[in-house]
Design a protein around this motif. Structure first.
Motif, PDB file in Angstrom:
ATOM      1  N   SER A 128       0.804  -1.225   0.000  1.00 31.00           N
ATOM      2  CA  SER A 128       0.000   0.000   0.000  1.00 31.00           C
ATOM      3  C   SER A 128       0.838   1.276   0.000  1.00 31.00           C
ATOM      4  O   SER A 128       0.295   2.372  -0.178  1.00 31.00           O
ATOM      5  N   HIS A 129       2.170   1.159   0.172  1.00 28.32           N
ATOM      6  CA  HIS A 129       3.034   2.345   0.243  1.00 28.32           C
ATOM      7  C   HIS A 129       4.145   2.320  -0.800  1.00 28.32           C
ATOM      8  O   HIS A 129       5.140   3.035  -0.666  1.00 28.32           O
ATOM      9  N   ARG A 130       3.975   1.528  -1.847  1.00 27.04           N
ATOM     10  CA  ARG A 130       5.011   1.440  -2.873  1.00 27.04           C
ATOM     11  C   ARG A 130       4.902   2.600  -3.864  1.00 27.04           C
ATOM     12  O   ARG A 130       3.918   3.306  -3.914  1.00 27.04           O
ATOM     13  N   ASN A 131       5.973   2.772  -4.632  1.00 28.18           N
ATOM     14  CA  ASN A 131       6.067   3.816  -5.654  1.00 28.18           C
ATOM     15  C   ASN A 131       6.054   5.225  -5.067  1.00 28.18           C
ATOM     16  O   ASN A 131       5.579   6.165  -5.696  1.00 28.18           O
ATOM     17  N   ARG A 132       6.595   5.373  -3.866  1.00 26.75           N
ATOM     18  CA  ARG A 132       6.677   6.686  -3.231  1.00 26.75           C
ATOM     19  C   ARG A 132       8.117   7.064  -2.883  1.00 26.75           C
ATOM     20  O   ARG A 132       8.345   8.070  -2.226  1.00 26.75           O
ATOM     21  N   GLY A 133       9.078   6.239  -3.316  1.00 30.14           N
ATOM     22  CA  GLY A 133      10.482   6.539  -3.051  1.00 30.14           C
ATOM     23  C   GLY A 133      10.996   6.037  -1.727  1.00 30.14           C
ATOM     24  O   GLY A 133      12.159   6.279  -1.374  1.00 30.14           O
ATOM     25  N   TYR A 134      10.166   5.309  -0.964  1.00 27.66           N
ATOM     26  CA  TYR A 134      10.589   4.863   0.358  1.00 27.66           C
ATOM     27  C   TYR A 134      11.726   3.837   0.275  1.00 27.66           C
ATOM     28  O   TYR A 134      12.685   3.894   1.061  1.00 27.66           O
ATOM     29  N   ALA A 135      11.610   2.876  -0.631  1.00 24.57           N
ATOM     30  CA  ALA A 135      12.665   1.871  -0.760  1.00 24.57           C
ATOM     31  C   ALA A 135      13.979   2.521  -1.169  1.00 24.57           C
ATOM     32  O   ALA A 135      15.046   2.179  -0.651  1.00 24.57           O
ATOM     33  N   THR A 136      13.915   3.463  -2.109  1.00 23.03           N
ATOM     34  CA  THR A 136      15.116   4.195  -2.507  1.00 23.03           C
ATOM     35  C   THR A 136      15.763   4.850  -1.292  1.00 23.03           C
ATOM     36  O   THR A 136      16.988   4.785  -1.103  1.00 23.03           O
ATOM     37  N   ALA A 137      14.951   5.448  -0.452  1.00 16.42           N
ATOM     38  CA  ALA A 137      15.480   6.153   0.712  1.00 16.42           C
ATOM     39  C   ALA A 137      16.177   5.205   1.685  1.00 16.42           C
ATOM     40  O   ALA A 137      17.289   5.498   2.151  1.00 16.42           O
ATOM     41  N   VAL A 138      15.573   4.057   1.984  1.00 21.19           N
ATOM     42  CA  VAL A 138      16.201   3.164   2.967  1.00 21.19           C
ATOM     43  C   VAL A 138      17.443   2.493   2.388  1.00 21.19           C
ATOM     44  O   VAL A 138      18.431   2.274   3.109  1.00 21.19           O
ATOM     45  N   ILE A 139      17.427   2.190   1.087  1.00 21.73           N
ATOM     46  CA  ILE A 139      18.605   1.588   0.466  1.00 21.73           C
ATOM     47  C   ILE A 139      19.782   2.551   0.511  1.00 21.73           C
ATOM     48  O   ILE A 139      20.894   2.191   0.924  1.00 21.73           O
ATOM     49  N   LEU A 140      19.548   3.775   0.077  1.00 19.64           N
ATOM     50  CA  LEU A 140      20.644   4.751   0.055  1.00 19.64           C
ATOM     51  C   LEU A 140      21.124   5.079   1.460  1.00 19.64           C
ATOM     52  O   LEU A 140      22.327   5.284   1.682  1.00 19.64           O
ATOM     53  N   HIS A 141      20.225   5.111   2.417  1.00 19.12           N
ATOM     54  CA  HIS A 141      20.630   5.365   3.796  1.00 19.12           C
ATOM     55  C   HIS A 141      21.522   4.227   4.294  1.00 19.12           C
ATOM     56  O   HIS A 141      22.540   4.475   4.972  1.00 19.12           O
ATOM     57  N   ALA A 142      21.167   2.981   3.972  1.00 18.24           N
ATOM     58  CA  ALA A 142      21.986   1.845   4.369  1.00 18.24           C
ATOM     59  C   ALA A 142      23.359   1.898   3.721  1.00 18.24           C
ATOM     60  O   ALA A 142      24.385   1.632   4.373  1.00 18.24           O
ATOM     61  N   VAL A 143      23.407   2.252   2.437  1.00 20.01           N
ATOM     62  CA  VAL A 143      24.691   2.363   1.742  1.00 20.01           C
ATOM     63  C   VAL A 143      25.559   3.440   2.381  1.00 20.01           C
ATOM     64  O   VAL A 143      26.748   3.235   2.636  1.00 20.01           O
ATOM     65  N   GLU A 144      24.958   4.588   2.645  1.00 17.45           N
ATOM     66  CA  GLU A 144      25.717   5.681   3.257  1.00 17.45           C
ATOM     67  C   GLU A 144      26.238   5.292   4.637  1.00 17.45           C
ATOM     68  O   GLU A 144      27.359   5.640   5.018  1.00 17.45           O
ATOM     69  N   ALA A 145      25.433   4.536   5.390  1.00 18.34           N
ATOM     70  CA  ALA A 145      25.875   4.066   6.699  1.00 18.34           C
ATOM     71  C   ALA A 145      27.055   3.113   6.566  1.00 18.34           C
ATOM     72  O   ALA A 145      28.006   3.160   7.363  1.00 18.34           O
ATOM     73  N   ALA A 146      27.011   2.248   5.554  1.00 24.72           N
ATOM     74  CA  ALA A 146      28.107   1.306   5.336  1.00 24.72           C
ATOM     75  C   ALA A 146      29.391   2.037   4.977  1.00 24.72           C
ATOM     76  O   ALA A 146      30.471   1.733   5.506  1.00 24.72           O
ATOM     77  N   LEU A 147      29.297   3.001   4.086  1.00 22.54           N
ATOM     78  CA  LEU A 147      30.489   3.751   3.668  1.00 22.54           C
ATOM     79  C   LEU A 147      31.040   4.580   4.825  1.00 22.54           C
ATOM     80  O   LEU A 147      32.260   4.663   5.017  1.00 22.54           O
ATOM     81  N   ALA A 148      30.149   5.164   5.596  1.00 20.82           N
ATOM     82  CA  ALA A 148      30.590   5.972   6.733  1.00 20.82           C
ATOM     83  C   ALA A 148      31.315   5.125   7.773  1.00 20.82           C
ATOM     84  O   ALA A 148      32.194   5.623   8.490  1.00 20.82           O
TER      85      ALA A 148
END
Length: 251
Positions: A192-212
């Motif tokens: 019910s919450h797809r296609n709103r950019g939420y998955a993109t946000a959590v993926i990129l946040h996880a990547v940034e956390a890994a790099l940091a």
């Protein structure tokens, strides 16, 4: 060691920590988890020998998995050599693409807040997603899948990232780590919450956390035949190789 070999070793290392026992057989290793018999990924034959035929491996699956009282038969391999043979046998086939983060990509996440939380905070969301699956009406299967996810999270020293809407989890991702290698895993979003950019946000946040945190290699795994791989490519991930799984479903 290639990037693909490094990623496979990381993934299999987590699986080995999650299973109950590992039993050698003549073409590789049988990973068995009698405590979670409905979880196919923890009850699987891993083929390490490049020489057997699909018929020989299928016979070993029948002997080992059947002997363990399992209803399914599942085999995984790091190459496609057995694929034609299992196609002839009529087994279901899944191919998985390993993708390494290269940087760049789309970052359309303005206004979407991502939080890091403890795993328990995500259990209602994860259960809701499991229940959306075809097997989600079987309470025992749901319970075992959630237990398997908890084992994987513990083995991978997981960090958990979520988008909340009205205080409820709607999209999440986990980050597994061994200190140098990081895997973005279990990316989920309520239908019910797809296609709103939420998955993109959590993926990129996880990547940034890994790099940091100093990881020098960040990867994920997805279905080679499904649409999420296109999303991951837009987010800066590049395909580095494939593995395959073959299964015969209970009748």
């Amino acid at each position: 060691m290639t990037e693909l070999e490094r990623a496979i070793a990381f993934e299999e290392g987590l699986r080995y920590q999650a299973v109950d026992e590992v039993v050698p057989f003549r073409f590789g290793e049988a990973l068995l988890t009698p405590s979670l018999p409905h979880v196919w990924d923890l009850n699987v034959l891993r083929v390490l020998d490049a020489t057997p035929s699909a018929e020989e491996v299928a016979a070993e699956a029948e002997r080992i998995q059947g002997g363990a009282g399992l209803a399914h038969r599942r085999v995984v391999t790091d190459d496609d050599a057995l694929l034609p043979g299992f196609q002839k046998l009529g087994w279901d086939i899944n191919r998985f693409v390993f993708m390494a983060h290269r940087g760049g990509g789309t970052r359309e996440t303005a206004g979407i807040a991502v939080q890091e939380v403890e795993r328990d905070a995500l259990l209602p969301l994860r259960e809701a997603l499991v229940r959306e699956a075809p097997w989600g009406d079987d309470d025992e299967t749901v319970s075992q899948i959630l237990a398997a996810q908890t084992r994987a999270a513990k083995a991978g020293r997981a960090r958990h990232f979520v988008v909340l809407v009205d205080g409820e989890g709607t999209s999440a991702a986990e980050l597994y780590s061994d200190g140098r290698t990081a895997q973005v895993e279990d990316v989920i979003t309520l239908t019910s919450h797809r296609n709103r950019g939420y998955a993109t946000a959590v993926i990129l946040h996880a990547v940034e956390a890994a790099l940091a945190a100093g990881h020098d290699f960040v990867f994920l795994i997805t279905d080679a035949e499904d649409w999420p791989k296109e999303l991951y490519a837009r987010l800066g991930f590049e395909a580095i190789g494939y593995t395959a799984a073959f299964q015969s479903r209970p009748t």
